[in-house]
Design a protein around this motif. Structure first.
Motif, short mmCIF file in Angstrom:
data_model
loop_
_atom_site.label_atom_id
_atom_site.label_comp_id
_atom_site.label_asym_id
_atom_site.label_seq_id
_atom_site.Cartn_x
_atom_site.Cartn_y
_atom_site.Cartn_z
N ARG A 22 0.83 -1.22 0.00
CA ARG A 22 0.00 0.00 0.00
C ARG A 22 0.87 1.27 0.00
O ARG A 22 0.62 2.23 0.73
CB ARG A 22 -0.96 -0.01 1.20
CG ARG A 22 -1.93 -1.18 1.18
CD ARG A 22 -2.69 -1.31 2.49
NE ARG A 22 -1.80 -1.49 3.63
CZ ARG A 22 -1.25 -2.66 3.98
NH1 ARG A 22 -1.47 -3.75 3.26
NH2 ARG A 22 -0.45 -2.72 5.04
N THR A 23 1.88 1.25 -0.84
CA THR A 23 2.81 2.38 -0.94
C THR A 23 2.36 3.33 -2.04
O THR A 23 2.06 2.90 -3.16
CB THR A 23 4.23 1.86 -1.26
OG1 THR A 23 4.67 1.06 -0.18
CG2 THR A 23 5.20 3.01 -1.48
N ASP B 122 5.41 -0.37 5.00
CA ASP B 122 4.01 -0.40 4.56
C ASP B 122 3.35 0.97 4.76
O ASP B 122 3.78 1.77 5.60
CB ASP B 122 3.22 -1.43 5.38
CG ASP B 122 3.71 -2.85 5.18
OD1 ASP B 122 4.31 -3.13 4.12
OD2 ASP B 122 3.47 -3.68 6.08
N ASP B 123 2.29 1.20 3.99
CA ASP B 123 1.40 2.36 4.17
C ASP B 123 2.17 3.69 4.11
O ASP B 123 1.91 4.62 4.88
CB ASP B 123 0.63 2.25 5.49
CG ASP B 123 -0.20 0.98 5.53
OD1 ASP B 123 -1.03 0.79 4.61
OD2 ASP B 123 -0.02 0.16 6.46
N ASP C 255 6.95 2.08 8.74
CA ASP C 255 5.55 1.96 8.32
C ASP C 255 4.77 3.23 8.66
O ASP C 255 5.06 3.91 9.65
CB ASP C 255 4.89 0.79 9.06
CG ASP C 255 5.53 -0.55 8.75
OD1 ASP C 255 6.14 -0.69 7.68
OD2 ASP C 255 5.39 -1.47 9.59
N GLY C 256 3.78 3.53 7.82
CA GLY C 256 2.86 4.62 8.11
C GLY C 256 3.49 6.00 8.06
O GLY C 256 3.00 6.93 8.69
N MET D 289 4.42 9.57 6.31
CA MET D 289 3.90 10.49 5.30
C MET D 289 4.92 11.61 5.07
O MET D 289 5.45 12.18 6.03
CB MET D 289 2.58 11.10 5.76
CG MET D 289 1.48 10.10 5.95
SD MET D 289 -0.16 10.87 6.13
CE MET D 289 0.12 11.96 7.51
N ASP E 270 8.57 4.54 12.30
CA ASP E 270 7.15 4.43 11.96
C ASP E 270 6.37 5.70 12.32
O ASP E 270 6.67 6.37 13.31
CB ASP E 270 6.52 3.26 12.72
CG ASP E 270 7.10 1.92 12.34
OD1 ASP E 270 7.88 1.82 11.37
OD2 ASP E 270 6.77 0.93 13.05
N LYS E 271 5.34 5.98 11.51
CA LYS E 271 4.31 6.99 11.78
C LYS E 271 4.83 8.43 11.79
O LYS E 271 4.17 9.33 12.33
CB LYS E 271 3.61 6.71 13.13
CG LYS E 271 3.07 5.31 13.28
CD LYS E 271 1.81 5.09 12.51
CE LYS E 271 1.20 3.74 12.85
NZ LYS E 271 -0.02 3.48 12.08
N TRP F 214 5.61 12.09 10.21
CA TRP F 214 5.08 13.00 9.17
C TRP F 214 6.10 14.11 8.98
O TRP F 214 6.48 14.78 9.94
CB TRP F 214 3.72 13.55 9.60
CG TRP F 214 3.20 14.66 8.73
CD1 TRP F 214 3.43 14.88 7.40
CD2 TRP F 214 2.32 15.72 9.14
NE1 TRP F 214 2.77 16.00 6.96
CE2 TRP F 214 2.08 16.53 8.01
CE3 TRP F 214 1.74 16.05 10.36
CZ2 TRP F 214 1.27 17.66 8.08
CZ3 TRP F 214 0.93 17.17 10.41
CH2 TRP F 214 0.69 17.97 9.27
N TYR G 26 9.79 7.64 16.34
CA TYR G 26 8.40 7.21 16.11
C TYR G 26 7.40 8.34 16.33
O TYR G 26 7.42 9.03 17.36
CB TYR G 26 8.07 6.05 17.07
CG TYR G 26 6.61 5.64 17.05
CD1 TYR G 26 6.18 4.63 16.21
CD2 TYR G 26 5.67 6.30 17.85
CE1 TYR G 26 4.85 4.26 16.18
CE2 TYR G 26 4.33 5.93 17.81
CZ TYR G 26 3.92 4.91 16.97
OH TYR G 26 2.60 4.55 16.92
#
Length: 201
Positions: free
Chosen positions: A64-65, A83-84, A103-104, A106, A139-140, A142, A157
């Motif tokens: 889901r990239t 992922d993501d 992962d996750g 943005m 991860d996560k 932004w 994180y």
């Protein structure tokens, strides 16, 4: 298997020491520039083609990239994405060594992740002399528009990097960090679950 001279250069690169363009020329086969060009010119409706190109370009890529073209990379093969992931337009990877993204994550438009810098003294910049240190984005995270992440940085994180920031040192987990140089401004708390934008100060 690298021969003796190549291994010595690789050892210097891994240690964050100076190396030159000529010394690193044996790594050219790891560059995915033609595939990156093709990816950036693949029509939006050809999602399967984009996915297969991304798998061929990157060192590893999760599920889901989304990576909106155009993007740019010195190699591509040194970039690892979980992922993501969402990467907006004009994302630049200066990936002479590894960039690892969890992962996750943005990333907003026109962000640069550069593992490589150059010596300050001009006499040491002959033959594009440089040093490289890996970047880790946990991860996560932004990252806001027009941010620059410099060599050797780890972003912890869940943290948020403000637009236009220059990240020259590690950022701890779960903070809002902004500025040039980028500094942790405040901790992300449960209060942020109920607001659209967090009050500063």
């Amino acid at each position: 298997m690298p021969h003796g001279d190549e291994q010595e250069v690789l050892d210097r690169i891994r240690q964050g020491l100076i190396y030159t363009e000529s010394e690193a020329a044996f790594q050219t086969s790891s560059r995915r520039t033609d595939l990156i060009f093709e990816y950036n010119h693949t029509p939006p409706g050809e999602a399967d083609r984009r996915r297969s190109l991304l798998v061929a370009i990157l060192g590893s890529v999760g599920e889901r990239t989304v990576l909106l073209p155009p993007f740019h990379a010195g190699f591509g093969s040194n970039v690892h994405i979980g992922d993501d992931f969402f990467g907006n337009v004009n994302l630049t990877f200066v990936d002479d060594v590894e960039i690892r993204i969890g992962d996750g994550v943005m990333i907003a438009p026109s962000v640069t992740l550069t593992t490589t810098g150059h010596p300050v003294h001009p006499a040491r910049r002959v033959d594009y002399a440089r040093f490289s240190e890996s970047i880790v984005i946990e991860d996560k995270v932004w990252i806001g528009s027009n941010a620059v992440v410099l060599p050797g940085v780890r972003i912890g994180y869940g943290s948020v990097i403000g637009a236009g920031s220059v990240v020259s040192r590690d950022i701890p987990p779960m903070v809002v960090a902004v500025g040039t140089p980028c500094r942790a401004l405040r901790t992300i708390t449960d209060d942020d679950l109920t607001t659209r934008t967090a009050a500063i100060g």
